[in-house]
Design a protein around this motif. Structure first.
Motif: not given
Length: 313
Positions: A27-38, A43-45
């Motif tokens: 879920e962390l992987r999926r959420f991070s990938r989704w958020l990075a594409g917004q 960047a993400l922190m």
């Protein structure tokens, strides 16, 4: 110095947990990938307060960064917060974050400074040691003016002149000093990025002339915060106020009348789960899940913000 473009939105990401409080890695992987594409995400922190950093061990913090870096790939860089009590520990954890793939470090004040205070040279020594050891661009995490870990305008100017510092995550939360802080940093080195981290009053802090926003709230409403920043940059106050009006009910439901706290991060996680952004709202103790009354307020605010449909694919 920095390969990171700080002039945009940088979410401090939440960390999904399983019911047994372990990290929900898929879920962390999926959420991070989704958020990075917004839209507007630069960047993400990882390992900020929103990421429940104080509930994570040093090894888990590095693991969260590694999972996030692997998930986002070339979409955007990842920054990791460093929250330690001493220089040796900070240098060690910075090395772990760098090895995990972090391309920048957000440096929180050691928390014994909150109790005992500090001398300006303590701060300079701390940042210099981490910067020299890691070779990564540093973000100065500015704590509220009312804390004993608050940085004076003079100290912020000195940090701005440091070759190791690339940006400032400014959470002064006292608007007179906030304006003076911005002015001091700009005069010392106008190339250093100024990022608001005032989740609870975004518009008021953005119109002061900042370059971006590094906020946990962008884990929940990245699109709205991007729209707000774009309206401010365009000088369209009417549009900015309209966007803020959509954000405000959700801000009130999550943060109430105060600043981001552990319980507020629990409420935000609940909002993220109810909006379909993450699978579960589980928080690690001692943070508690929201009450039924708080959940009803969150649902009403989500409806007002138009976030009741599944947001993450």
């Amino acid at each position: 110095m920095s390969s990171i473009d700080f002039n945009g939105i940088i979410p401090a990401i939440a960390v999904p947990f399983n019911q047994d409080y372990s990290i929900d890695e898929p879920e962390l992987r999926r959420f991070s990938r989704w958020l990075a594409g917004q839209p507007g995400i630069h960047a993400l922190m990882t390992n900020g307060h929103t990421g429940e950093v104080f509930s994570l061990t040093p090894r888990e913090r590095a693991h969260v960064t590694r999972l996030t870096v692997e998930a986002v790939g070339d979409i955007c860089p990842v920054i990791s917060s460093i929250v330690c009590e001493g220089i040796n520990d900070a240098v060690e954890q910075a090395a772990m974050a760098k090895e995990a793939g972090a391309r920048g470090l957000d440096i929180m004040p050691p928390h014994h400074w909150l109790r005992f205070g500090f001398k300006p040279e303590h701060c300079i020594d701390y940042f210099t040691a981490i910067g020299k050891a890691s070779g990564l661009p540093l973000v100065v995490h500015v704590y509220p003016a009312w804390t004993r870990a608050s940085f004076s305008c003079e100290l912020l100017a000195e940090l701005a002149r440091s070759p190791h510092v690339a940006a400032f995550k400014i959470g002064t939360r006292e608007m007179n000093k906030y304006a003076r802080d911005l002015k001091a940093i700009r005069e010392a080195d106008p190339t250093k990025a100024l990022l608001t981290c005032h989740d609870e009053y975004l518009l008021a802090s953005m119109v002061q002339g900042i370059d971006g926003a590094l906020v946990g709230f962008a884990s929940l409403v990245p699109g709205l915060i991007h729209e707000l920043l774009e309206a401010v940059r365009a000088g369209d106050l009417k549009q900015a106020m309209a966007v803020q009006a959509r954000i405000t009910p959700l801000k009130d439901a999550v943060y109430g009348g105060g600043e981001p706290t552990g319980e507020a991060h629990g409420r935000m996680k609940a909002a993220m789960a109810r909006a379909g952004i993450i699978r579960s709202a589980t928080v690690r103790p001692p943070t508690h899940a929201p009450s039924d009354k708080e959940l009803r307020a969150i649902d009403e605010a989500l409806l007002a913000a138009g976030l009741t449909v599944q947001a993450a694919a």
